[in-house]
Scaffold this motif. Structure first.
Motif, mmCIF file in Angstrom:
data_model
loop_
_atom_site.group_PDB
_atom_site.id
_atom_site.type_symbol
_atom_site.label_atom_id
_atom_site.label_comp_id
_atom_site.label_asym_id
_atom_site.label_seq_id
_atom_site.Cartn_x
_atom_site.Cartn_y
_atom_site.Cartn_z
ATOM 1 N N GLY A 11 -1.960 -25.610 11.188
ATOM 2 C CA GLY A 11 -1.311 -24.474 10.376
ATOM 3 C C GLY A 11 -1.100 -25.324 9.143
ATOM 4 N N ALA A 12 -0.102 -24.329 8.532
ATOM 5 C CA ALA A 12 -0.317 -24.785 6.860
ATOM 6 C C ALA A 12 1.070 -25.568 6.039
ATOM 7 C CB ALA A 12 -0.037 -23.972 6.252
ATOM 8 N N ALA A 13 0.562 -26.727 5.679
ATOM 9 C CA ALA A 13 2.246 -27.213 4.997
ATOM 10 C C ALA A 13 3.193 -26.081 4.361
ATOM 11 C CB ALA A 13 1.671 -28.648 4.684
ATOM 12 N N SER A 14 3.864 -26.177 3.865
ATOM 13 C CA SER A 14 4.712 -25.418 3.375
ATOM 14 C C SER A 14 4.361 -25.748 1.533
ATOM 15 C CB SER A 14 6.225 -26.342 3.193
ATOM 16 O OG SER A 14 7.041 -25.067 2.035
ATOM 17 N N GLY A 15 4.020 -24.308 0.820
ATOM 18 C CA GLY A 15 3.182 -24.307 0.360
ATOM 19 C C GLY A 15 1.774 -24.014 -0.306
ATOM 20 N N SER A 16 1.236 -24.831 0.992
ATOM 21 C CA SER A 16 -0.362 -24.393 0.586
ATOM 22 C C SER A 16 -0.831 -23.686 1.138
ATOM 23 C CB SER A 16 -1.021 -25.961 1.248
ATOM 24 O OG SER A 16 -0.485 -26.486 2.689
ATOM 25 N N ALA A 17 -2.193 -23.394 1.680
ATOM 26 C CA ALA A 17 -2.670 -22.153 2.316
ATOM 27 C C ALA A 17 -2.993 -23.231 3.635
ATOM 28 C CB ALA A 17 -3.539 -22.242 1.940
ATOM 29 N N PRO A 18 -2.951 -22.137 4.878
ATOM 30 C CA PRO A 18 -3.609 -22.449 6.383
ATOM 31 C C PRO A 18 -4.590 -22.735 6.639
ATOM 32 C CG PRO A 18 -2.535 -20.460 6.080
ATOM 33 C CD PRO A 18 -2.537 -20.842 5.065
ATOM 34 N N ASP A 82 -6.436 -14.685 1.186
ATOM 35 C CA ASP A 82 -5.438 -13.781 -0.001
ATOM 36 C C ASP A 82 -5.854 -12.570 -0.258
ATOM 37 O OD1 ASP A 82 -4.248 -13.865 -2.457
ATOM 38 O OD2 ASP A 82 -5.647 -13.141 -3.617
ATOM 39 N N VAL A 83 -7.061 -11.976 0.302
ATOM 40 C CA VAL A 83 -7.261 -10.355 0.332
ATOM 41 C C VAL A 83 -6.210 -9.294 1.531
ATOM 42 C CG1 VAL A 83 -8.697 -8.584 0.905
ATOM 43 C CG2 VAL A 83 -9.040 -10.370 -0.572
ATOM 44 N N CYS A 84 -6.682 -10.206 2.649
ATOM 45 C CA CYS A 84 -5.710 -9.103 3.537
ATOM 46 C C CYS A 84 -4.082 -9.306 3.480
ATOM 47 C CB CYS A 84 -5.513 -10.010 4.930
ATOM 48 S SG CYS A 84 -7.196 -9.587 5.787
ATOM 49 N N ARG A 85 -3.487 -11.065 2.877
ATOM 50 C CA ARG A 85 -2.241 -11.233 2.555
ATOM 51 C C ARG A 85 -1.393 -10.179 1.142
ATOM 52 N NH1 ARG A 85 -1.821 -17.408 0.746
ATOM 53 N NH2 ARG A 85 -0.237 -18.048 2.845
ATOM 54 N N HIS A 86 -2.933 -9.976 0.428
ATOM 55 C CA HIS A 86 -2.300 -8.421 -0.721
ATOM 56 C C HIS A 86 -2.701 -6.702 -0.149
ATOM 57 C CE1 HIS A 86 -2.045 -12.634 -2.852
ATOM 58 N NE2 HIS A 86 -1.080 -11.523 -3.148
ATOM 59 N N GLU A 87 -3.416 -6.286 0.367
ATOM 60 C CA GLU A 87 -3.497 -5.155 1.149
ATOM 61 C C GLU A 87 -2.573 -4.801 1.466
ATOM 62 O OE1 GLU A 87 -5.073 -1.791 1.117
ATOM 63 O OE2 GLU A 87 -6.432 -3.776 1.343
ATOM 64 N N THR A 88 -2.330 -3.569 1.602
ATOM 65 C CA THR A 88 -0.943 -2.704 1.321
ATOM 66 C C THR A 88 -1.282 -1.798 1.884
ATOM 67 O OG1 THR A 88 -0.299 -2.298 -0.515
ATOM 68 C CG2 THR A 88 0.670 -3.726 0.613
ATOM 69 N N ARG A 89 -2.813 -1.116 2.278
ATOM 70 C CA ARG A 89 -2.838 0.450 3.017
ATOM 71 C C ARG A 89 -3.681 0.311 4.151
ATOM 72 N NH1 ARG A 89 -8.684 1.283 0.169
ATOM 73 N NH2 ARG A 89 -8.537 -1.164 0.610
ATOM 74 N N TYR A 90 -1.788 -0.227 4.940
ATOM 75 C CA TYR A 90 -1.887 -0.206 6.260
ATOM 76 C C TYR A 90 -1.899 1.153 7.219
ATOM 77 C CZ TYR A 90 0.615 -3.855 4.701
ATOM 78 O OH TYR A 90 1.122 -4.820 4.124
ATOM 79 N N ILE A 91 -2.540 1.025 8.060
ATOM 80 C CA ILE A 91 -2.898 2.703 9.533
ATOM 81 C C ILE A 91 -1.282 2.899 9.316
ATOM 82 C CG2 ILE A 91 -4.366 3.243 11.286
ATOM 83 C CD1 ILE A 91 -6.233 2.538 9.495
ATOM 84 N N ARG A 92 -1.422 4.183 10.021
ATOM 85 C CA ARG A 92 0.641 4.894 10.904
ATOM 86 C C ARG A 92 -0.159 3.446 11.894
ATOM 87 N NH1 ARG A 92 1.397 10.127 10.554
ATOM 88 N NH2 ARG A 92 0.225 10.242 11.992
ATOM 89 N N GLN A 93 1.105 3.273 12.593
ATOM 90 C CA GLN A 93 1.490 2.599 13.579
ATOM 91 C C GLN A 93 0.991 3.898 14.984
ATOM 92 O OE1 GLN A 93 2.435 -0.252 14.691
ATOM 93 N NE2 GLN A 93 2.052 -0.903 13.065
ATOM 94 N N GLY A 94 0.213 3.608 15.852
ATOM 95 C CA GLY A 94 -0.466 4.016 17.243
ATOM 96 C C GLY A 94 -2.052 5.106 16.829
ATOM 97 N N ASP A 95 -2.021 5.168 15.620
ATOM 98 C CA ASP A 95 -3.484 5.703 15.078
ATOM 99 C C ASP A 95 -4.459 4.677 15.184
ATOM 100 O OD1 ASP A 95 -2.128 7.888 14.317
ATOM 101 O OD2 ASP A 95 -2.636 8.024 11.698
#
Length: 151
Positions: A11-18, A82-95
């Protein structure tokens, strides 16, 4: 239904990328699910909590999740933590994401409330002559990638 692991499971230490852990060639069959906390994530058919599943109906299959954020990246886009952390175009739950929308190399992100980010890369689906319906995925998992939330 195997997966070959590469990378480090730490895992990641606090403040670093895992560190990412990569699992290649996971065959996820209709009605089965992955749990990202498993090391390695092995498809299960237990009806319990899961992070990613494949559900097939009349002529079509979809990858979906319950209680997590699921986002399909644009065709040709290269996913990363980084891309996944900032992507916000989510698919609706159940779709879910219809497998018909996926081509080899297409990627999607899953973010769980317990701080896991996974990047799945679609590698293909079962041939029409196969006895079962499944998709083949490469999955990169970053554990402790975001602060866990109370769910």
């Amino acid at each position: 239904m195997g997966g070959k692991k590469t990378g480090s499971p730490s895992g990641a230490a606090s403040g670093s990328a895992p560190e990412p852990t990569v699992y290649k060639n996971i065959d996820l069959a209709d009605g089965y699910a992955l749990k990202f906390a498993d090391r390695p994530p092995v498809p299960r058919h237990d009806g319990g909590y899961h992070d990613l599943d494949l559900v097939c109906g009349s002529g079509t299959c979809s990858v979906s999740t319950v209680g997590n954020e699921l986002a399909l990246l644009d065709q040709g886009a290269k996913g990363s933590l980084d891309v996944c952390r900032h992507e916000t175009r989510y698919i609706r739950q159940g779709d879910g994401i219809s497998v018909s929308r996926l081509s080899k190399g297409r990627q999607f992100c899953v973010t769980t409330p317990d701080g896991v980010i996974a990047l799945a890369t679609f590698q293909g689906q079962s041939p029409s002559t196969s006895a079962s319906r499944y998709v083949t995925l490469d999955v990169t998992i970053w554990r402790d990638a975001v602060p866990a939330t109370d769910g």
